[in-house]
Design a protein around this motif. Structure first.
Motif, PDB file in Angstrom:
ATOM      1  N   SER A  95       0.829  -1.221   0.000  1.00 43.81           N
ATOM      2  CA  SER A  95       0.000   0.000   0.000  1.00 43.81           C
ATOM      3  C   SER A  95       0.858   1.264   0.000  1.00 43.81           C
ATOM      4  CB  SER A  95      -0.949   0.013   1.199  1.00 43.81           C
ATOM      5  OG  SER A  95      -1.814  -1.079   1.144  1.00 43.81           O
ATOM      6  N   ILE A  96       1.828   1.270  -0.892  1.00 42.85           N
ATOM      7  CA  ILE A  96       2.742   2.405  -1.065  1.00 42.85           C
ATOM      8  C   ILE A  96       2.732   2.741  -2.554  1.00 42.85           C
ATOM      9  CG2 ILE A  96       5.154   3.151  -0.924  1.00 42.85           C
ATOM     10  CD1 ILE A  96       5.476   1.154   1.411  1.00 42.85           C
ATOM     11  N   PRO A  97       2.701   4.014  -2.910  1.00 38.69           N
ATOM     12  CA  PRO A  97       2.686   4.365  -4.340  1.00 38.69           C
ATOM     13  C   PRO A  97       3.886   3.778  -5.098  1.00 38.69           C
ATOM     14  CG  PRO A  97       2.250   6.293  -2.989  1.00 38.69           C
ATOM     15  CD  PRO A  97       2.636   5.191  -2.053  1.00 38.69           C
ATOM     16  N   SER A  98       3.638   3.280  -6.296  1.00 35.11           N
ATOM     17  CA  SER A  98       4.699   2.648  -7.084  1.00 35.11           C
ATOM     18  C   SER A  98       5.807   3.643  -7.420  1.00 35.11           C
ATOM     19  CB  SER A  98       4.130   2.028  -8.358  1.00 35.11           C
ATOM     20  OG  SER A  98       3.508   3.013  -9.144  1.00 35.11           O
ATOM     21  N   TRP A 108      12.751   4.983  -4.094  1.00 33.98           N
ATOM     22  CA  TRP A 108      13.543   4.322  -3.067  1.00 33.98           C
ATOM     23  C   TRP A 108      14.575   3.392  -3.690  1.00 33.98           C
ATOM     24  CZ3 TRP A 108       8.966   2.523   0.516  1.00 33.98           C
ATOM     25  CH2 TRP A 108       8.448   3.637   1.188  1.00 33.98           C
ATOM     26  N   ALA A 109      14.177   2.690  -4.736  1.00 35.48           N
ATOM     27  CA  ALA A 109      15.100   1.783  -5.420  1.00 35.48           C
ATOM     28  C   ALA A 109      16.267   2.570  -6.028  1.00 35.48           C
ATOM     29  CB  ALA A 109      14.366   0.997  -6.498  1.00 35.48           C
ATOM     30  N   GLN A 110      15.971   3.729  -6.581  1.00 36.49           N
ATOM     31  CA  GLN A 110      17.019   4.562  -7.170  1.00 36.49           C
ATOM     32  C   GLN A 110      18.000   5.018  -6.092  1.00 36.49           C
ATOM     33  OE1 GLN A 110      15.488   8.131  -9.008  1.00 36.49           O
ATOM     34  NE2 GLN A 110      17.368   8.506 -10.149  1.00 36.49           N
ATOM     35  N   VAL A 111      17.502   5.467  -4.958  1.00 30.69           N
ATOM     36  CA  VAL A 111      18.364   5.903  -3.855  1.00 30.69           C
ATOM     37  C   VAL A 111      19.192   4.730  -3.344  1.00 30.69           C
ATOM     38  CG1 VAL A 111      18.417   6.827  -1.494  1.00 30.69           C
ATOM     39  CG2 VAL A 111      16.810   7.772  -3.160  1.00 30.69           C
TER      40      VAL A 111
END
Length: 169
Positions: A31-34, A40-43
């Motif tokens: 339930s977190i925006p894609s 987050w993946a980029q960071v």
């Protein structure tokens, strides 16, 4: 304080980077925006285990301006610059950009938190003997309204407790 813990951000970013699910699948699961998951993946991809750690960029207007200049000189987007600078969200840099566009370097000056709440207009620091009759009436009306609100809240809480007791039986 952040809405999501550092551990959760790192965990979801790892899952995404390892191909354990698309951002849309992870979005539905947590339930977190894609879009947030991709950020987050980029960071995490750039910083690894040091991702989402606190930084000193919010300390002064000069460091905020440095971050903006870093973005402008490299021709990066707000999102990419935020990821490179290890911000928890690109919103921080967006706010700084708007502040700079409105007020220049003075617009970036630190304003710590929310402004202090003003005192109640009807409750003053004067002693009752020093107040006018009109001021006393206004204060009395304010206190009566405040008391009525508190009584109503208590009444609603009691009703809620009664309903839960009925459901248990």
């Amino acid at each position: 304080m952040s809405k999501y813990s550092r551990a959760l951000k790192c965990s979801i970013a790892k899952q995404y980077l390892q191909g354990e699910g698309s951002s849309e699948e992870l979005s539905r699961l947590h339930s977190i925006p894609s879009r947030q998951i991709r950020y987050w993946a980029q960071v995490f991809d750039i910083h690894g285990s040091q991702a989402f750690t606190p930084h000193g960029f919010a300390k002064s207007a000069q460091t905020k301006l440095q971050a903006l200049k870093h973005m402008w000189t490299n021709g990066w987007s707000v999102g990419h610059t935020s990821a490179v600078l290890n911000f928890s969200s690109p919103g921080t840099l967006s706010v700084w950009l708007k502040q700079y566009e409105r007020g220049g370097i003075q617009g970036l000056e630190c304003s710590k938190g929310r402004p202090t709440m003003s005192k109640h207009p009807f409750i003053q620091d004067k002693h009752d003997d020093e107040k006018t009759l009109e001021q006393l009436k206004e204060e009395l009306a304010y206190l009566r309204a405040e008391n009525a609100v508190l009584k109503k809240l208590e009444e609603l809480e009691q009703e809620k407790r009664r309903r839960t007791k009925k459901k248990r039986k």
